[in-house]
Write a protein that holds these residues in place. Structure first.
Motif, PDB file in Angstrom:
ATOM      1  N   GLN A   1       2.295  12.680  -8.823  1.00  0.00           N
ATOM      2  CA  GLN A   1       1.790  14.014  -8.507  1.00  0.00           C
ATOM      3  C   GLN A   1       2.923  15.034  -8.461  1.00  0.00           C
ATOM      4  O   GLN A   1       2.771  16.157  -8.960  1.00  0.00           O
ATOM      5  CB  GLN A   1       1.054  14.002  -7.164  1.00  0.00           C
ATOM      6  CG  GLN A   1      -0.288  13.309  -7.200  1.00  0.00           C
ATOM      7  CD  GLN A   1      -0.952  13.266  -5.825  1.00  0.00           C
ATOM      8  OE1 GLN A   1      -0.407  13.741  -4.841  1.00  0.00           O
ATOM      9  NE2 GLN A   1      -2.137  12.673  -5.784  1.00  0.00           N
ATOM     10  N   ILE A   2       4.055  14.638  -7.913  1.00  0.00           N
ATOM     11  CA  ILE A   2       5.212  15.541  -7.865  1.00  0.00           C
ATOM     12  C   ILE A   2       5.674  15.870  -9.286  1.00  0.00           C
ATOM     13  O   ILE A   2       5.971  17.026  -9.607  1.00  0.00           O
ATOM     14  CB  ILE A   2       6.357  14.931  -7.024  1.00  0.00           C
ATOM     15  CG1 ILE A   2       5.997  14.950  -5.549  1.00  0.00           C
ATOM     16  CG2 ILE A   2       7.681  15.652  -7.272  1.00  0.00           C
ATOM     17  CD1 ILE A   2       6.959  14.192  -4.659  1.00  0.00           C
ATOM     18  N   ASP A   3       5.735  14.854 -10.139  1.00  0.00           N
ATOM     19  CA  ASP A   3       6.153  15.088 -11.528  1.00  0.00           C
ATOM     20  C   ASP A   3       5.176  16.030 -12.231  1.00  0.00           C
ATOM     21  O   ASP A   3       5.598  16.943 -12.948  1.00  0.00           O
ATOM     22  CB  ASP A   3       6.257  13.762 -12.290  1.00  0.00           C
ATOM     23  CG  ASP A   3       7.460  12.930 -11.843  1.00  0.00           C
ATOM     24  OD1 ASP A   3       8.371  13.503 -11.203  1.00  0.00           O
ATOM     25  OD2 ASP A   3       7.475  11.714 -12.142  1.00  0.00           O
ATOM     26  N   THR A  63       3.191  18.226 -10.783  1.00  0.00           N
ATOM     27  CA  THR A  63       3.344  19.546 -10.171  1.00  0.00           C
ATOM     28  C   THR A  63       4.604  20.224 -10.687  1.00  0.00           C
ATOM     29  O   THR A  63       4.597  21.423 -10.985  1.00  0.00           O
ATOM     30  CB  THR A  63       3.389  19.419  -8.632  1.00  0.00           C
ATOM     31  OG1 THR A  63       2.212  18.742  -8.185  1.00  0.00           O
ATOM     32  CG2 THR A  63       3.476  20.770  -7.967  1.00  0.00           C
ATOM     33  N   ARG A  64       5.683  19.459 -10.824  1.00  0.00           N
ATOM     34  CA  ARG A  64       6.933  20.018 -11.346  1.00  0.00           C
ATOM     35  C   ARG A  64       6.711  20.545 -12.768  1.00  0.00           C
ATOM     36  O   ARG A  64       7.168  21.635 -13.108  1.00  0.00           O
ATOM     37  CB  ARG A  64       8.033  18.961 -11.329  1.00  0.00           C
ATOM     38  CG  ARG A  64       9.389  19.504 -11.796  1.00  0.00           C
ATOM     39  CD  ARG A  64      10.491  18.445 -11.777  1.00  0.00           C
ATOM     40  NE  ARG A  64      10.748  17.955 -10.440  1.00  0.00           N
ATOM     41  CZ  ARG A  64      10.649  16.673 -10.090  1.00  0.00           C
ATOM     42  NH1 ARG A  64      10.337  15.750 -10.970  1.00  0.00           N
ATOM     43  NH2 ARG A  64      10.904  16.308  -8.848  1.00  0.00           N
ATOM     44  N   ASP A  65       5.992  19.776 -13.589  1.00  0.00           N
ATOM     45  CA  ASP A  65       5.712  20.221 -14.953  1.00  0.00           C
ATOM     46  C   ASP A  65       4.905  21.515 -14.950  1.00  0.00           C
ATOM     47  O   ASP A  65       5.184  22.438 -15.721  1.00  0.00           O
ATOM     48  CB  ASP A  65       4.967  19.129 -15.732  1.00  0.00           C
ATOM     49  CG  ASP A  65       5.832  17.909 -15.998  1.00  0.00           C
ATOM     50  OD1 ASP A  65       7.076  18.007 -15.872  1.00  0.00           O
ATOM     51  OD2 ASP A  65       5.262  16.841 -16.330  1.00  0.00           O
ATOM     52  N   VAL A  66       3.910  21.588 -14.058  1.00  0.00           N
ATOM     53  CA  VAL A  66       3.088  22.802 -13.970  1.00  0.00           C
ATOM     54  C   VAL A  66       3.946  23.980 -13.513  1.00  0.00           C
ATOM     55  O   VAL A  66       3.854  25.078 -14.072  1.00  0.00           O
ATOM     56  CB  VAL A  66       1.893  22.577 -13.008  1.00  0.00           C
ATOM     57  CG1 VAL A  66       1.208  23.883 -12.672  1.00  0.00           C
ATOM     58  CG2 VAL A  66       0.894  21.595 -13.613  1.00  0.00           C
ATOM     59  N   VAL A  67       4.807  23.748 -12.518  1.00  0.00           N
ATOM     60  CA  VAL A  67       5.662  24.823 -12.015  1.00  0.00           C
ATOM     61  C   VAL A  67       6.618  25.305 -13.104  1.00  0.00           C
ATOM     62  O   VAL A  67       6.818  26.512 -13.281  1.00  0.00           O
ATOM     63  CB  VAL A  67       6.440  24.357 -10.749  1.00  0.00           C
ATOM     64  CG1 VAL A  67       7.559  25.317 -10.392  1.00  0.00           C
ATOM     65  CG2 VAL A  67       5.492  24.189  -9.580  1.00  0.00           C
ATOM     66  N   ALA A 104       0.831  -1.205   0.000  1.00  0.00           N
ATOM     67  CA  ALA A 104       0.000   0.000   0.000  1.00  0.00           C
ATOM     68  C   ALA A 104       0.868   1.258   0.000  1.00  0.00           C
ATOM     69  O   ALA A 104       0.610   2.212  -0.744  1.00  0.00           O
ATOM     70  CB  ALA A 104      -0.944  -0.003   1.198  1.00  0.00           C
ATOM     71  N   LEU A 105       1.918   1.250   0.822  1.00  0.00           N
ATOM     72  CA  LEU A 105       2.833   2.398   0.861  1.00  0.00           C
ATOM     73  C   LEU A 105       3.570   2.558  -0.459  1.00  0.00           C
ATOM     74  O   LEU A 105       3.813   3.682  -0.915  1.00  0.00           O
ATOM     75  CB  LEU A 105       3.822   2.244   2.017  1.00  0.00           C
ATOM     76  CG  LEU A 105       3.240   2.456   3.412  1.00  0.00           C
ATOM     77  CD1 LEU A 105       4.299   2.122   4.471  1.00  0.00           C
ATOM     78  CD2 LEU A 105       2.734   3.868   3.585  1.00  0.00           C
ATOM     79  N   SER A 106       3.935   1.462  -1.073  1.00  0.00           N
ATOM     80  CA  SER A 106       4.614   1.518  -2.366  1.00  0.00           C
ATOM     81  C   SER A 106       3.699   2.132  -3.425  1.00  0.00           C
ATOM     82  O   SER A 106       4.130   2.981  -4.217  1.00  0.00           O
ATOM     83  CB  SER A 106       5.051   0.118  -2.776  1.00  0.00           C
ATOM     84  OG  SER A 106       5.671   0.148  -4.033  1.00  0.00           O
ATOM     85  N   ILE A 107       2.438   1.720  -3.421  1.00  0.00           N
ATOM     86  CA  ILE A 107       1.471   2.279  -4.374  1.00  0.00           C
ATOM     87  C   ILE A 107       1.270   3.763  -4.093  1.00  0.00           C
ATOM     88  O   ILE A 107       1.266   4.590  -5.015  1.00  0.00           O
ATOM     89  CB  ILE A 107       0.141   1.491  -4.299  1.00  0.00           C
ATOM     90  CG1 ILE A 107       0.332   0.084  -4.863  1.00  0.00           C
ATOM     91  CG2 ILE A 107      -0.961   2.217  -5.054  1.00  0.00           C
ATOM     92  CD1 ILE A 107      -0.838  -0.853  -4.604  1.00  0.00           C
ATOM     93  N   GLU A 108       1.110   4.111  -2.819  1.00  0.00           N
ATOM     94  CA  GLU A 108       0.923   5.515  -2.446  1.00  0.00           C
ATOM     95  C   GLU A 108       2.157   6.339  -2.826  1.00  0.00           C
ATOM     96  O   GLU A 108       2.044   7.451  -3.347  1.00  0.00           O
ATOM     97  CB  GLU A 108       0.667   5.623  -0.940  1.00  0.00           C
ATOM     98  CG  GLU A 108       0.414   7.035  -0.470  1.00  0.00           C
ATOM     99  CD  GLU A 108       0.183   7.125   1.033  1.00  0.00           C
ATOM    100  OE1 GLU A 108       0.039   8.250   1.527  1.00  0.00           O
ATOM    101  OE2 GLU A 108       0.160   6.063   1.703  1.00  0.00           O
TER     102      GLU A 108
END
Length: 179
Positions: free
Chosen positions: A66-68, A70-74, A55-59
């Motif tokens: 999401q970080i990737d 967000t990085r693209d948006v930034v 579960a932690l691996s999937i999360e």
């Protein structure tokens, strides 16, 4: 006859062996049950830990995505901001240029139908005309520059005169309206 009542040593050994073996088997059985119970508990805990790890691996993977994103948006927003900043600077520069150009024309006078003649000195002719026709005292140093403008219309070409300050221009313009 006292030995008749006595149990033989060999029989006694067999009985003791039998008792010890049964006790040992019971002990072993009890230990196996306890051991198996403990192993089952540990296996269950390990299975739960594996499920939590999955579960932690999937999360973790979702968070990386999401970080990737967000990085693209930034990065895109940063590029947009840089473009906006550049365009803003260009607009400010352009506005300043237009304001300065307009401000620099503040002391200009456009003279229409100013007579033209051979070997003409525009500066001295303009000063003489202003003194004579408009009764405004102007000196040569009060005129920064002058030149004729290109024109396709027949007759004398218009002339631009740049005066040193706006007071002289105002006097010329007020007296021109009176005439």
């Amino acid at each position: 006859m006292p030995t008749k009542d006595l149990v033989r040593t060999h029989d006694l050994e067999i009985i003791v062996n039998s008792i010890v073996t049964k006790l040992f088997q019971r002990f072993e059985s009890t230990m196996d049950k306890k051991h198996n119970t403990k192993v089952a508990i540990v296996q269950k805990e390990m299975q739960e830990m594996q499920n939590k790890c999955k579960a932690l691996s999937i999360e973790n993977e979702e968070l990386r995505k999401q970080i990737d994103q967000t990085r693209d948006v930034v990065i895109k927003k940063k590029k947009d901001l840089e473009d906006s900043t550049r365009m803003n600077q260009e607009a400010i520069t352009s506005a300043n240029y237009m304001y300065n150009e307009q401000y620099s024309r503040k002391n200009n006078i456009k003279v229409m139908n100013f007579p033209r003649r051979e070997d003409q000195n525009l500066l001295s002719d303009f000063i003489e005309t202003v003194k004579k026709d408009l009764n405004v005292q102007i000196e040569e140093r009060g005129v920064v520059g002058n030149h004729r403008l290109p024109s396709d219309k027949p007759g004398p070409k218009p002339m631009i005169v740049r005066l040193f300050n706006s007071d002289v221009k105002r006097k010329v313009m007020v007296n021109r309206k009176k005439k």
